[in-house]
Enzyme design. Sequence first.
Site, PDB file in Angstrom:
ATOM      1  N   HIS A  43      55.042   8.184  23.401  1.00 20.94           N
ATOM      2  CA  HIS A  43      53.625   8.278  23.729  1.00 20.94           C
ATOM      3  C   HIS A  43      52.794   7.271  22.928  1.00 20.94           C
ATOM      4  O   HIS A  43      51.885   6.645  23.451  1.00 20.94           O
ATOM      5  CB  HIS A  43      53.136   9.700  23.469  1.00 20.94           C
ATOM      6  CG  HIS A  43      51.706   9.930  23.826  1.00 20.94           C
ATOM      7  ND1 HIS A  43      51.309  10.282  25.100  1.00 20.94           N
ATOM      8  CD2 HIS A  43      50.578   9.854  23.087  1.00 20.94           C
ATOM      9  CE1 HIS A  43      50.004  10.411  25.119  1.00 20.94           C
ATOM     10  NE2 HIS A  43      49.516  10.164  23.918  1.00 20.94           N
ATOM     11  N   TYR A  46      54.928   3.185  23.159  1.00 13.71           N
ATOM     12  CA  TYR A  46      55.271   2.516  24.426  1.00 13.71           C
ATOM     13  C   TYR A  46      56.600   1.774  24.299  1.00 13.71           C
ATOM     14  O   TYR A  46      56.772   0.695  24.846  1.00 13.71           O
ATOM     15  CB  TYR A  46      54.166   1.536  24.841  1.00 13.71           C
ATOM     16  CG  TYR A  46      52.845   2.203  25.135  1.00 13.71           C
ATOM     17  CD1 TYR A  46      52.526   2.590  26.434  1.00 13.71           C
ATOM     18  CD2 TYR A  46      51.924   2.467  24.127  1.00 13.71           C
ATOM     19  CE1 TYR A  46      51.321   3.217  26.714  1.00 13.71           C
ATOM     20  CE2 TYR A  46      50.724   3.094  24.394  1.00 13.71           C
ATOM     21  CZ  TYR A  46      50.423   3.456  25.688  1.00 13.71           C
ATOM     22  OH  TYR A  46      49.237   4.084  25.961  1.00 13.71           O
ATOM     23  N   SER A  88      46.497   9.768  30.286  1.00 13.91           N
ATOM     24  CA  SER A  88      47.084  10.935  30.949  1.00 13.91           C
ATOM     25  C   SER A  88      47.045  12.107  29.983  1.00 13.91           C
ATOM     26  O   SER A  88      47.091  11.911  28.767  1.00 13.91           O
ATOM     27  CB  SER A  88      48.537  10.642  31.324  1.00 13.91           C
ATOM     28  OG  SER A  88      49.285  10.358  30.151  1.00 13.91           O
ATOM     29  N   HIS A  89      46.925  13.301  30.503  1.00 20.47           N
ATOM     30  CA  HIS A  89      47.118  14.505  29.696  1.00 20.47           C
ATOM     31  C   HIS A  89      47.981  15.477  30.487  1.00 20.47           C
ATOM     32  O   HIS A  89      47.646  16.650  30.669  1.00 20.47           O
ATOM     33  CB  HIS A  89      45.779  15.120  29.280  1.00 20.47           C
ATOM     34  CG  HIS A  89      45.632  15.218  27.789  1.00 20.47           C
ATOM     35  ND1 HIS A  89      45.053  16.267  27.145  1.00 20.47           N
ATOM     36  CD2 HIS A  89      46.052  14.381  26.809  1.00 20.47           C
ATOM     37  CE1 HIS A  89      45.098  16.070  25.838  1.00 20.47           C
ATOM     38  NE2 HIS A  89      45.691  14.925  25.610  1.00 20.47           N
ATOM     39  N   ASN A  90      49.116  14.929  30.964  1.00 19.27           N
ATOM     40  CA  ASN A  90      49.947  15.660  31.909  1.00 19.27           C
ATOM     41  C   ASN A  90      50.646  16.856  31.283  1.00 19.27           C
ATOM     42  O   ASN A  90      50.557  17.976  31.770  1.00 19.27           O
ATOM     43  CB  ASN A  90      50.999  14.722  32.489  1.00 19.27           C
ATOM     44  CG  ASN A  90      50.378  13.514  33.165  1.00 19.27           C
ATOM     45  OD1 ASN A  90      49.226  13.561  33.570  1.00 19.27           O
ATOM     46  ND2 ASN A  90      51.126  12.437  33.271  1.00 19.27           N
ATOM     47  N   HIS A  91      51.359  16.600  30.189  1.00 21.29           N
ATOM     48  CA  HIS A  91      52.176  17.686  29.634  1.00 21.29           C
ATOM     49  C   HIS A  91      51.341  18.813  29.043  1.00 21.29           C
ATOM     50  O   HIS A  91      51.619  19.977  29.302  1.00 21.29           O
ATOM     51  CB  HIS A  91      53.194  17.115  28.644  1.00 21.29           C
ATOM     52  CG  HIS A  91      54.311  16.378  29.326  1.00 21.29           C
ATOM     53  ND1 HIS A  91      54.323  15.013  29.444  1.00 21.29           N
ATOM     54  CD2 HIS A  91      55.408  16.821  29.962  1.00 21.29           C
ATOM     55  CE1 HIS A  91      55.413  14.650  30.115  1.00 21.29           C
ATOM     56  NE2 HIS A  91      56.088  15.723  30.441  1.00 21.29           N
ATOM     57  N   ARG A 110      36.332   9.625  23.166  1.00 18.94           N
ATOM     58  CA  ARG A 110      36.383   9.027  21.819  1.00 18.94           C
ATOM     59  C   ARG A 110      36.902   7.595  21.879  1.00 18.94           C
ATOM     60  O   ARG A 110      36.436   6.723  21.156  1.00 18.94           O
ATOM     61  CB  ARG A 110      37.237   9.892  20.886  1.00 18.94           C
ATOM     62  CG  ARG A 110      36.561  11.206  20.515  1.00 18.94           C
ATOM     63  CD  ARG A 110      37.273  11.924  19.381  1.00 18.94           C
ATOM     64  NE  ARG A 110      38.610  12.360  19.728  1.00 18.94           N
ATOM     65  CZ  ARG A 110      38.893  13.453  20.439  1.00 18.94           C
ATOM     66  NH1 ARG A 110      37.937  14.223  20.887  1.00 18.94           N
ATOM     67  NH2 ARG A 110      40.146  13.781  20.699  1.00 18.94           N
ATOM     68  N   ASP A 111      37.888   7.351  22.783  1.00 21.95           N
ATOM     69  CA  ASP A 111      38.389   5.981  22.916  1.00 21.95           C
ATOM     70  C   ASP A 111      37.260   5.032  23.295  1.00 21.95           C
ATOM     71  O   ASP A 111      37.244   3.879  22.875  1.00 21.95           O
ATOM     72  CB  ASP A 111      39.476   5.915  24.007  1.00 21.95           C
ATOM     73  CG  ASP A 111      40.788   6.509  23.532  1.00 21.95           C
ATOM     74  OD1 ASP A 111      41.094   6.376  22.339  1.00 21.95           O
ATOM     75  OD2 ASP A 111      41.505   7.108  24.353  1.00 21.95           O
ATOM     76  N   GLN A 315      41.261  18.183  17.402  1.00 23.53           N
ATOM     77  CA  GLN A 315      40.366  17.360  18.206  1.00 23.53           C
ATOM     78  C   GLN A 315      39.068  17.023  17.465  1.00 23.53           C
ATOM     79  O   GLN A 315      38.776  17.572  16.410  1.00 23.53           O
ATOM     80  CB  GLN A 315      40.027  18.105  19.497  1.00 23.53           C
ATOM     81  CG  GLN A 315      41.224  18.304  20.392  1.00 23.53           C
ATOM     82  CD  GLN A 315      41.645  17.010  21.050  1.00 23.53           C
ATOM     83  OE1 GLN A 315      40.942  16.464  21.882  1.00 23.53           O
ATOM     84  NE2 GLN A 315      42.797  16.490  20.659  1.00 23.53           N
ATOM     85  N   SER A 547      52.773   7.224  30.981  1.00 28.59           N
ATOM     86  CA  SER A 547      53.205   8.601  30.789  1.00 28.59           C
ATOM     87  C   SER A 547      54.598   8.745  31.378  1.00 28.59           C
ATOM     88  O   SER A 547      54.770   8.638  32.599  1.00 28.59           O
ATOM     89  CB  SER A 547      52.228   9.563  31.475  1.00 28.59           C
ATOM     90  OG  SER A 547      52.763  10.873  31.449  1.00 28.59           O
TER      91      SER A 547
END
Lengths: 751, 233
Positions: A43, A46, A88-91, A110-111, A315, A547
């Site tokens: 994650h 990469y 992505s926030h898939n999992h 935030r990014d 967070q 992802s």
Amino acid sequence: MSDEALHRALGLTDDEYALVEGVLGRAPNHLELAMFAVMWSEHCSYKSSRLHLRRLPTSAPQVLVGPGENAGVIDAGDGVAIALRIESHNHPSAIEPYQGAATGVGGILRDVFTMGARPLAVMDPLFFGPPDDARARWLVEGVVAGISGYGNSVGVPTIGGELTFDEGYAQNPLVNVLCVGALPRERLVLGRASGVGNLAVLLGSRTGRDGIGGVSVLASAGFAGADGAASLDEEKRPSVQVGDPYEEKRLIEACLGLLDEGLVVGIQDLGGAGLTCAASETAARGGVGMDVDVTAVPLREAGMAPWEVMTSESQERMLAIVRPEDLDAVAALCRRWEVRSAVVGRVTAPVSDAAGRPVGWLRVREGFDGPVLAETPAAALADDAPLYDRPRARPGDFAARLADDPADEPAGDVAAELLASLVDPAWVYRQYDSQLFLNTVVGPGRDAALLRLAGPGLPESERGFALTTDSNPRWCAIDPRAGTALTLLEGIANLACVGATPAAVVNCLNFGNPEHPEVMWQLGEAVDGLAEACRATGLPVIGGNVSLYNESGGRDIDPTPVLGVLGLVERLVAPPPGWTWREGDTVVLVGPREARPAPFPLAGSLFARRRGRTGGRLPEFDERALAACRLVASEVALACAGRATPVAAVHDVGAGGLATTLAEMSAAAGVGLEWRDPRGHAELFTEAPGRFVVATRDPAALLARAASAGVEATVLGVAAGDRLALGETCDLAVGDLAERRASALPAALGL
Amino acid sequence: MSRVGVVVFPGSNCEHDVVQALGALGGRAELVWHAETDLSGFDAVVLPGGFAHGDYLRPGALARFSPVMGAVAAFARAGGPVLGICNGFQVLTEAGLLPGALQKNRGLTFLCEPTTLVVASTRSVLTRTAALGAELVVPINHFAGSYVCDDSTYLALVERDQVVLRYRDNPNGSRGDIAGIANEAGNVVGLMPHPERAFSALLGSADGRVLLEGFLASADDAAAARVDLVAAP
């Protein structure tokens, strides 16, 4: 547990452990091992995809910041820069849909404000299994509620996205999120530390035990799935973070205030891999070192071990690099916004290594002058993860797949096929604040969103920008290279409908398990398809996210590259034409009537998918279609500028084909159309992109402009009456189309 | 020219929109931090939309304790024009400056969509320049916008002409289709729809202008009265 067993439990391979030993010249201690494990996770690093991502074109005159920073930035003119990022926030969303989706929104904001930009809008492409069981509905409702609950409260409008239901996502839904922000060009900030002796100040929430190992345990491994040990997946729930939009809202205002006042020299959000990531990345980018006092980090609970503090993904935290003389002013501004601030580190000078090269060291200490708990070159964590050229294999059935053309499928009940394609996503987007900041000219549910380029603190401008997110896993499952290229064409066509000229692309590459050679082949092909399409259109890729491990029960998802395309509108003072034609308008197909090589390809269409046909040859990436996009964009841009154009309504041909486009326009207008001579069901349902249905009150002018642009234009008929009649095979009441479209999604969700 | 104060609580998010819309209509609006306790110098006050104090506990329940609210109450008692939009309406009911309460929407989802409002009374600082019975397209954007009150309150609201805006097609289950109410004097108004989001055809509707213009006219009247006071011997 021995260190060998420990590194495997943390997600590092034996080879990677040996590499860490090589970097440090000794065995790592437990804390160091934990830090390497999160930073070298798929994650964060990469490591499987970087080799391929290098092939994407990333430069163009308008690019101010390309991939590798927190967000890509382009120059939008009038002294305004636009920052764009997709994630992505898939999992996390599969495990805990509300918090997974909510924290996805928080992270991407935030990014963007890390770059000095005020977040102006969010988009959410969502992919779920068919919503016909309780679990699927729990996921859909939870994800939408999470985006709504967080995004609305934090005060950033959600202006669109995508909603896809397909069996392949049943156990592994995809929740992607894109954010766009804007800033005065000269305020651009980069996430780097500089100035030896400067302080690293942690802003925002206290640090807790939530989200520990999120990037390694959760995001970089697949799910056991329905047939596997589902209880093991349940155990991953504590790796999901919990969001607090009120904290984030105050953090945004405080950080933008600090940047306005020039009180920070660099700033970085704490996302995946937490403080370890923020400290090592800012130091590595700045070519300096950093000492972090782990005891100075404000904690949510007592007794946290240093490795927990350094890898927590709690967070709503930011790391600001501050000159010592500005510290009091920083603390005062934070107090005003009720944002906690604490000095947790200081920038140190790089030290020459044996070869005389300067190396910035990240040291974790117990007290600033206390014992060193961990010590590693910052760049080793941030930049030196191994690079894998994982085996790639074209699937054995690839040639057979392309040869299996669904053209031989019988037409069946054309009217029923059309009705099944009509879905209004309003149930989803009504739950999102899509209007905050008074910028939204075209909101969710249309071809693309269109906004004024304005916001607090921005220079005055009459410019506008447009955004779309597009994907087509049906195309990419057949041929990921051609499918990804066509996806970009679809995005450009969507922008054209609101008068925008494309300026930049971001991508979120959602794929299966990279240890499967076929998945790596898909990834490589998708990257090459995107690179080719970008070169053909002169568009730069300014950021992205990968992802992987989207699999469950051993089954990989279909390749799902999601593209976010940003477009610009020179002058936006009037709303562009919508989908609504009027009685008496001439309805014209603008763009190539026949695709190539086959005139009406059904490969990758909804029509074919419903019949279980997953092969065939996709349409070519067509220069003629690009010319049609340019023509439509320039005509609609005239309308945006308040000038005359023959275009009175426009909608591009997408999923469900020309029949669906015509049905959606009829339903929106409440006025029908008779098209006497479609060439069979294949022309009604082919989804070749880059074609537009345009309604006009001045057909001669429209046809003349098309002719002079070298764009094919075909008159289909005249809008009239209350029925949509398509050749001999389909005749439906307009009221039924509207009713069916409105009720489809609530009915599917059992509401 | 009159001055309008737009209160910013931590968590407010429509404050810039209100300033922008009032400014586009020729008004002068300024942000006022919630810790402020002095509103002298302002001729009208707006509590904007958003999520004051995160809407924690319940929308408006914490904001009513913000330091500025004492000054807002005094300003209202003195007859000054006060407008609460969306979250601001919720704050005004929690603070007891308007009767009733706002509950979660029927359907239990957030709703962001255009609604058609019917002007039910022109006896308020917001609706004074609108035509009775006029239909205005103005968007809503809320989770807790269903207006509730007991029977006697409702009867009193109707009897005293305090219901200023009703929904033509009730989106959230509000009692009596109520979208906005005023206090008995008509100087304090709360509504769930966002008139500032409907100030320009570019954004889909300009129907909110007549409301904001009425409010600015009320601010101007208050300013004129203040000047008279100052000028009086």
